[in-house]
Design an enzyme around this catalytic site. Structure first.
Site, short mmCIF file in Angstrom:
data_model
loop_
_atom_site.label_atom_id
_atom_site.label_comp_id
_atom_site.label_asym_id
_atom_site.label_seq_id
_atom_site.Cartn_x
_atom_site.Cartn_y
_atom_site.Cartn_z
N ARG A 51 0.79 -1.23 0.00
CA ARG A 51 0.00 0.00 0.00
C ARG A 51 0.82 1.28 0.00
O ARG A 51 0.40 2.30 -0.49
CB ARG A 51 -0.90 0.01 1.23
N LYS A 149 0.48 -19.85 7.28
CA LYS A 149 -0.44 -19.84 8.41
C LYS A 149 -0.59 -18.46 9.03
O LYS A 149 0.32 -17.66 8.87
CB LYS A 149 0.03 -20.84 9.46
N LYS A 183 12.98 -27.02 7.03
CA LYS A 183 14.22 -27.08 7.81
C LYS A 183 15.01 -28.32 7.39
O LYS A 183 14.43 -29.39 7.18
CB LYS A 183 13.91 -27.12 9.31
N GLU A 217 11.07 -22.25 22.95
CA GLU A 217 11.67 -20.96 22.59
C GLU A 217 11.96 -20.17 23.86
O GLU A 217 11.23 -20.30 24.85
CB GLU A 217 10.73 -20.16 21.71
N ASP A 236 -0.96 -21.71 17.21
CA ASP A 236 0.23 -21.15 16.58
C ASP A 236 1.27 -22.23 16.23
O ASP A 236 1.96 -22.12 15.23
CB ASP A 236 0.85 -20.11 17.53
N HIS A 241 3.10 -26.93 13.05
CA HIS A 241 4.48 -27.43 13.09
C HIS A 241 4.61 -28.78 13.81
O HIS A 241 5.20 -29.72 13.30
CB HIS A 241 5.40 -26.42 13.77
#
Ligand code: BG6
Length: 487
Positions: A51, A149, A183, A217, A236, A241
């Site tokens: 935009r 996703k 990966k 994480e 998530d 995953h």
């Protein structure tokens, strides 16, 4: 040793949301690296559609700044950088109204190159952008669409999205990215399983005690709170995953390494997941700040939020191969270490011939490390060296290819490098098919519904710990324990 690079056909890649975080941090650096390695040809074009009123030069300056941050200095050869920036173009366009679509059409119309539209935008724009691409004449029979996703929020919304896309694109044109599948070690998992005769005979419930899949994480959700708080760890990470990793570990050998053969087998796994009986097999958690660091709710900017930043689930697969072998999945933010790994824990030796003084045997563990230190280790029991009788100890048989390849001067390519080139090559093997996404949601939906109606919210856990106490109990009650979260 030099990595083999097979060049791809010239392409026009149009990136909607090309000025956004994902494009600047992952996608464009990945394309640059492929160009440096000689794979993406210089006569391809990368056209950002967004935009802002940037113009091609403004966009190039922005990308150059991003590459300087996200690409190692050893790869930033000035000639290659200039060449890459030259391949960039920009179209000012509003996905939600008529502005800019004619300009995009004109930019593409005389090009014979293969077209890819990469939608790096909010998911509610996937369908409107696809429709405008069709009505503005931008699509060719060979056009490819890339989406990432969240692909839906639950089964119903995922199905709706799939149907909307199917009115415009054929399934063979749609590339749904799950970047974990790109990966290097994840792909190696398939090589390990299906290119070696060693493991297949013992890859089943008779020999495998259990499997642990961990994606931990250290980072919290600060900066992503608005997105994250609407989703949580189950949506998530688990729905995509972790379930994808589970599929690759558990699936039957496909007849060929071809997209539908592989995806058919993954789908069978998803459809064999036992529905969870009760709340006992799921633990959700939310981090608590320590040493002055904020709690989840503060990071997410959502006081009173019940969104989970941690999830651990015990999963069972109702088929002949896996009946009786549990799969324990866990993922979370602000945990002790950043580590993603799959551990296949084999059953103990049926009988020990050694005296108690030798020390016990320990089960063999095949650990597939996604990050950091990509590689595979197999824990074996051996005799401790030296005189003094038989003493047993555990050693890893180490196939840490991060180090080995690094020593040979080879770089392990990032997930996006692999995936974006697969789109251009037209190889859907590492992308999720519509039915896979729906099957994963179908299994996940009741977990989310149960959490939403539970009287209590997620369990609290300390930042930089290994998660809530209840997650440890999930395994302890089965006489098992999680592997240490060590980087
Ligand atoms: C994304 C999630 O899909 O994967 C993030 O939305 C998560 O919450 C990320 O941090 C982890 O990916 P990686 O490649 O950094 O391990």
């Amino acid at each position: 040793m030099v990595a083999r690079v097979i060049p791809v056909v010239p392409f026009d890649l149009v990136v909607f949301g090309g000025t956004g975080d994902l494009a600047q941090r992952k996608l464009l650096p990945a394309l640059f690296r492929r160009m440096v390695d000689g794979q993406a040809l210089p006569d391809s074009r990368i056209i950002a559609a967004a935009r802002r009123d940037l113009g091609a030069d403004g966009f190039r300056r922005r990308v150059e700044a991003a590459l300087r941050v996200h690409v190692g200095p050893e790869q930033l050869d000035p000639d290659r950088l200039a060449e890459f920036l030259c391949a960039l173009d920009y179209v000012r366009l509003d996905a939600a109204d008529e502005d800019g679509w004619a300009a995009l059409f004109h930019r593409l119309k005389d090009s014979e190159r293969m077209r890819v539209f990469y939608l790096s935008v909010a998911p509610q724009l996937f369908a409107p952008i696809s429709e405008r691409l069709a009505t503005s004449g931008c699509l060719t029979p060979d056009t490819r669409l890339v989406v990432e996703k969240p692909l839906g929020h639950d089964f119903a919304s995922a199905r709706k999205l799939n149907r909307q896309l199917a009115t415009i694109f054929d399934e063979r044109q749609i590339y749904r990215i799950d970047h974990f599948l790109g990966k290097e070690t994840v792909q190696n998992l398939m090589a390990l399983r299906f290119a070696n005769a060693l493991f297949e005979p013992i890859w089943n419930a008779r020999h495998v005690d259990h499997v642990q899949i961990t994606v931990a994480e250290r980072v919290g959700v600060r900066g992503r709170g608005a997105y994250y708080d609407q989703n949580g760890a189950v949506r998530d990470m688990m729905q995509n995953h972790l379930l994808q990793l589970l599929c690759l570990i558990a699936m039957e050998p496909p007849a060929h390494f071809e997209p539908d053969a592989v995806r058919d087998e993954k789908l069978k796994v998803l459809r064999s997941l036992k529905p969870l009986d009760g709340p006992g097999d799921v633990v959700l958690g939310q981090y608590r700040g320590i040493n002055g660091e904020p709690d989840y709710v503060e990071d997410a900017g959502s006081p009173g939020s019940r969104t989970e930043s941690f999830a651990a689930i015990k999963v069972e697969i109702a088929n002949w191969r896996w009946n009786g072998t549990p799969f324990y999945l866990r993922t979370g933010k602000r945990l002790q270490a950043r580590v993603s790994e799959i551990a296949v824990v084999f059953k103990d030796a049926p009988h020990s011939i050694f005296p108690a003084s030798a020390g016990g045997t320990n089960p063999n563990v095949l650990a597939i490390r996604l990050q950091p230190d990509e590689g595979i280790t197999l824990r074996l029991t051996i005799k401790e060296p030296g005189p003094g009788g038989m003493r047993l100890c555990q050693v890893p048989l180490d196939m840490t290819f991060a180090k080995t390849l690094g020593a040979q001067g080879l770089r392990i390519p990032g997930a996006y490098e692999r995936l974006v080139m697969d789109v251009i090559r037209g190889d859907q093997t590492l992308f999720m098919r519509n039915d896979e996404v729906e099957a994963a949601w179908r299994w996940i939906d009741p977990i989310i519904a149960a959490a939403d109606t539970a009287p209590e919210g997620p369990r609290s856990y300390d930042s930089y710990s290994s998660g809530p106490e209840e997650a440890l109990m999930l395994m302890h009650r089965d006489g098992r324990r999680w592997r240490a979260l060590a980087a």
